[in-house]
Design a protein around this motif. Structure first.
Motif, PDB file in Angstrom:
ATOM      1  N   VAL A  27       0.838  -1.204   0.000  1.00 13.09           N
ATOM      2  CA  VAL A  27       0.000   0.000   0.000  1.00 13.09           C
ATOM      3  C   VAL A  27       0.874   1.256   0.000  1.00 13.09           C
ATOM      4  O   VAL A  27       0.598   2.205  -0.741  1.00 13.09           O
ATOM      5  N   LEU A  28       1.942   1.272   0.772  1.00 15.74           N
ATOM      6  CA  LEU A  28       2.857   2.417   0.786  1.00 15.74           C
ATOM      7  C   LEU A  28       3.420   2.671  -0.612  1.00 15.74           C
ATOM      8  O   LEU A  28       3.462   3.819  -1.077  1.00 15.74           O
ATOM      9  N   ALA A  54      -2.794   4.423   5.691  1.00 22.69           N
ATOM     10  CA  ALA A  54      -3.698   4.057   4.599  1.00 22.69           C
ATOM     11  C   ALA A  54      -3.853   2.548   4.456  1.00 22.69           C
ATOM     12  O   ALA A  54      -4.895   2.070   4.007  1.00 22.69           O
ATOM     13  N   GLY A  55      -2.857   1.781   4.830  1.00 19.02           N
ATOM     14  CA  GLY A  55      -2.924   0.327   4.705  1.00 19.02           C
ATOM     15  C   GLY A  55      -3.980  -0.312   5.583  1.00 19.02           C
ATOM     16  O   GLY A  55      -4.392  -1.444   5.336  1.00 19.02           O
ATOM     17  N   ARG A  59     -10.600  -0.702   2.115  1.00 20.67           N
ATOM     18  CA  ARG A  59     -10.550  -0.805   0.642  1.00 20.67           C
ATOM     19  C   ARG A  59      -9.464  -1.770   0.163  1.00 20.67           C
ATOM     20  O   ARG A  59      -9.505  -2.228  -0.969  1.00 20.67           O
ATOM     21  N   TRP A  60      -8.496  -2.086   1.010  1.00 19.68           N
ATOM     22  CA  TRP A  60      -7.412  -3.004   0.633  1.00 19.68           C
ATOM     23  C   TRP A  60      -7.724  -4.457   1.005  1.00 19.68           C
ATOM     24  O   TRP A  60      -6.952  -5.356   0.657  1.00 19.68           O
ATOM     25  N   ASP A  61      -8.819  -4.702   1.696  1.00 21.67           N
ATOM     26  CA  ASP A  61      -9.123  -6.053   2.169  1.00 21.67           C
ATOM     27  C   ASP A  61      -9.228  -7.071   1.031  1.00 21.67           C
ATOM     28  O   ASP A  61      -8.739  -8.195   1.162  1.00 21.67           O
ATOM     29  N   ALA A  62      -9.837  -6.697  -0.079  1.00 17.14           N
ATOM     30  CA  ALA A  62      -9.999  -7.648  -1.189  1.00 17.14           C
ATOM     31  C   ALA A  62      -8.648  -8.067  -1.758  1.00 17.14           C
ATOM     32  O   ALA A  62      -8.478  -9.213  -2.195  1.00 17.14           O
ATOM     33  N   PRO A  68      -4.515 -10.425   8.717  1.00 19.84           N
ATOM     34  CA  PRO A  68      -5.282 -10.475   9.966  1.00 19.84           C
ATOM     35  C   PRO A  68      -6.372  -9.407  10.069  1.00 19.84           C
ATOM     36  O   PRO A  68      -7.474  -9.695  10.534  1.00 19.84           O
ATOM     37  N   LEU A  69      -6.083  -8.194   9.625  1.00 14.84           N
ATOM     38  CA  LEU A  69      -7.084  -7.129   9.700  1.00 14.84           C
ATOM     39  C   LEU A  69      -8.293  -7.462   8.831  1.00 14.84           C
ATOM     40  O   LEU A  69      -9.437  -7.274   9.240  1.00 14.84           O
TER      41      LEU A  69
END
Length: 102
Positions: A27-28, A54-55, A59-62, A68-69
């Motif tokens: 993400v970074l 932002a990570g 929106r980054w889950d998919a 873990p998040l």
């Protein structure tokens, strides 16, 4: 859910397996360092301590389904449909802060 004499907690944990920090690094690289560290959504004026980044956004889950998040959010989404607060517990007096010993 704090009450005057007790509380109830729903705790979800997910261990991180394999190489740690992969989601954050990807993400970074995608958003750049200027957009990575953000004001915390619940306390935008707080400075220092652990930053919000932002990570952590859903929106980054998919893209990271085994992170873990992502797993915790998925479990919470499932639980929200079935967890109920007993009316007797809800009727207990509210928590009014810590009690000081004399």
């Amino acid at each position: 859910m704090p009450r005057a004499g007790c509380s109830a907690v729903v705790k979800i944990q997910a261990p991180e397996r394999g190489m740690t920090g992969m989601r954050e690094a990807v993400v970074l690289a995608k958003v750049g360092p200027e957009q990575y560290f953000r004001p915390h959504p619940y306390a935008p004026d707080v400075r220092g301590g652990l930053p919000f980044h932002a990570g952590a956004h859903a929106r980054w889950d998919a893209e990271f389904p085994d992170h873990p998040l992502t797993r915790v959010r998925r479990t919470l989404d499932q639980l929200v449909e079935s967890v109920r607060v007993d009316p007797g517990f809800a009727a207990l007096p509210p928590f009014d802060g810590p009690r000081r010993k004399a």
